[in-house]
Design an enzyme around this catalytic site. Structure first.
Site, mmCIF file in Angstrom:
data_model
loop_
_atom_site.group_PDB
_atom_site.id
_atom_site.type_symbol
_atom_site.label_atom_id
_atom_site.label_comp_id
_atom_site.label_asym_id
_atom_site.label_seq_id
_atom_site.Cartn_x
_atom_site.Cartn_y
_atom_site.Cartn_z
ATOM 1 C CB SER A 125 -10.022 20.474 -46.260
ATOM 2 O OG SER A 125 -9.723 19.111 -46.007
ATOM 3 C CE LYS A 126 -10.260 24.902 -40.092
ATOM 4 N NZ LYS A 126 -10.942 25.669 -39.030
ATOM 5 N NE ARG A 127 -13.089 17.598 -39.911
ATOM 6 C CZ ARG A 127 -12.700 18.280 -38.845
ATOM 7 N NH1 ARG A 127 -11.433 18.322 -38.502
ATOM 8 N NH2 ARG A 127 -13.568 18.930 -38.115
ATOM 9 C CD GLN A 128 -7.732 14.746 -46.606
ATOM 10 O OE1 GLN A 128 -6.736 14.295 -47.142
ATOM 11 N NE2 GLN A 128 -8.913 14.725 -47.191
ATOM 12 N N GLY A 129 -4.603 17.720 -42.146
ATOM 13 C CA GLY A 129 -3.291 18.289 -41.887
ATOM 14 C C GLY A 129 -3.361 19.791 -41.718
#
Length: 478
Positions: A251-255
């Site tokens: 997901s976008k949240r982690q990189g």
RNA sequence: GGCCUGUUCGACUAGGGGUUUAGGUCAUCGCCCUUUCACGGCGGUAACACGGGUUCGAAUCCCGUACAGGCUACCA
């Protein structure tokens, strides 16, 4: 029947690396079997419309080297390839399902649905549509229609087990008794994924549906729909997911998850493709480095694994370095022209080509061919003080002065002549050559790290080297 | 909660009953090469989730458990 596969992304604004891998596997499967690779845009959710998203998706897909045979701007015999332009077809076939009794109109409001789910949840029951509208009488339906009430079309899900053979996972059995009466046509007249997907895959004569594992649970619905229409369903292959380092869905949240992000950072398309290909697939040999063309020959579904793979940037970096090392200097030159321009560097191609060869083993990203080598094009703006402190002796500047004199006397400014001159200077000074090497490098380049010293000096040329040495002697302070 | 899928070194994975002292790559550690930084070479640490069964023999087949993930929308 020849193979036809598709990549069917929803245009959310960027190409997700997971999407890239799905696209890649589809592309490779098509190429391997001499089939066609189709791009279809699944934009049936109007609330998530993003301007320019489709164009960006296509640009990025093309950048990565995955050419499609049929698609929005490539054309083809089964167009249009954009679902929002095919609504007539979905409505016609939705109506057919209604007439055949495989679907029904549902007038339930969002409020009733919410309330129903809340109640079910509170009673510890799985949230599911209660089929309230399935049992509406013909007159009740007529009344609501006359009143102009908005409705959706829901599919009737029967109480029987659906079995299918997944090309990657084997036999899958799912009992649809725990599946909702899925909405097929929304109240705005657009289809949901499930309806549009089945209709288009049939209409476009798709033979193999290769998609992410997140679609596995809804595949029975799709198979049911094929049955309702009297169509034969394609083969299904559900790919393992791409994961964050904590094993959740990437997901976008982690990189960075957008292919565009990696492109912007200077990653090579070849490296990204090679890396992503190995996330879930391997050739069964110990070969690690593959070009797209090689992958086209080697790839097949039977070597795709079942378990999710973590997207590991360290390994991507390694692939990038490897592909950079293998790339012809001329190609690198073409790719770094914009970076050269950015730094206002003007130099003959032949000169830049020599710099590229010298920098090759020291570079991990393309722009570094320029940013790590600025001193080839301009005099150093300063000198690395830390190294000076470590390497300088009280007389170093005098030695350098001496060395400059001897270098000036060289007839052919070649690396071996330069080396000889340095050694002679050291000898005449009564010191070891090592006392001169690093100071010379700093004086000429400003930094302590770099390519082989004598080759570097040769490329720089006599005038430049002498000029920089003399400047250094008057500038460097301890 | 229900349903589905998965589980081999830190990561990507090979191996699918005896060929395995479980192989390769990344990362990590050490040594060599190198008067810089790298590249490269050599070597090391490091894994079959757990419990039962089947079998002469199980990482490999079966069952269960645990854990993880996905799905459970008028999103895709």
């Amino acid at each position: 029947m020849s193979v036809r596969v598709r990549f069917a992304p929803s245009p959310t604004g960027y190409l997700h690396v997971g999407g890239l891998r799905t696209a890649l596997y589809n592309y490779l499967f098509a190429r391997k079997h001499g089939g066609k690779f189709i791009l279809r845009i699944e934009d049936t959710d109007r609330t998530r419309f993003v301007a320019g998203a489709m164009e960006n998706l296509i640009t990025t897909l093309r950048w990565s080297g995955l050419d499609f045979d049929e698609g929005p701007d490539a054309g083809g015999p089964h167009g249009p390839y954009i679902q929002s332009e095919r609504t007539g077809l979905y409505q016609r076939l939705g109506k057919e399902l209604l007439e055949k009794g495989h679907a029904y109109k549902c007038f339930c409001t969002a409020e009733r649905l919410d309330e129903m789910r809340m109640l079910q949840q509170r009673m510890g029951q799985p949230p599911r549509y209660d089929k309230f509208c399935e049992h509406l009488t013909a007159t009740e339906i007529k009344e609501k229609e006359v009143a102009g009430l908005p409705f959706v079309v829901r599919m009737k899900v029967p109480e029987r087990t659906v079995r299918f053979q997944d090309e990657i996972r084997g036999l899958i059995e799912i009992d649809p008794s725990n599946i909702d009466d899925q909405v097929l046509l929304k109240s705005d007249g657009f289809p949901t994924y499930h309806l549009a997907n089945v209709i288009d895959d049939h209409d476009m004569e798709i033979t193999h549906v290769i998609r992410g594992e997140e679609w596995l649970p809804s595949t029975p619905k799709h198979i049911l729909l094929y049955d309702y229409f009297g169509w034969q369903h394609p083969k299904f292959a559900h790919l393992p997911l791409l994961l964050n380092s904590d094993r959740s869905k990437l997901s976008k949240r982690q990189g960075d998850v957008a292919v565009e992000d990696y492109r912007a950072k200077g990653y090579e398309r070849e490296a990204l493709i090679n890396f992503v290909a190995f996330l879930g697939w391997n050739p069964g040999t110990e070969k690690e480095l593959f070009s797209l063309e090689e992958l086209e020959k080697e790839f097949d579904l039977d070597r795709v694994g079942k378990s999710g793979a973590i997207f590991n940037v360290d390994k991507l970096n390694w692939y990038n370095q490897q592909h950079l090392k293998a790339k012809p200097a001329e190609e690198i030159l073409d790719q770094i022209r914009p970076v050269l321009a950015e730094h206002a560097i003007q130099a003959p191609d032949s000169f830049v080509l020599r710099v590229i060869e010298l920098m090759r083993d020291r570079v991990n990203f393309l722009p570094e061919f320029v940013t790590f080598a600025l001193y080839f094009y301009q005099d150093p703006a300063g000198y690395d003080q830390e190294t000076i402190r470590a390497k300088w002796m009280p007389d170093t500047l005098i030695w350098l002065q001496n060395l400059a004199g001897r270098l000036a006397g060289i007839s052919v400014f070649s690396h071996d002549q330069i080396e000889a001159a340095l050694k002679e200077t050291a000898e005449s000074l009564g010191i070891k050559p090592g006392g001169l090497v690093q100071p010379l490098r700093i004086a000429v380049s400003g930094v302590s790290a770099g390519p082989a010293l004598y080759h570097m000096l040769e490329i720089l040329g006599k005038e430049t080297v002498i000029r920089r040495l003399e400047k250094a002697v008057t500038t460097i302070q301890l």
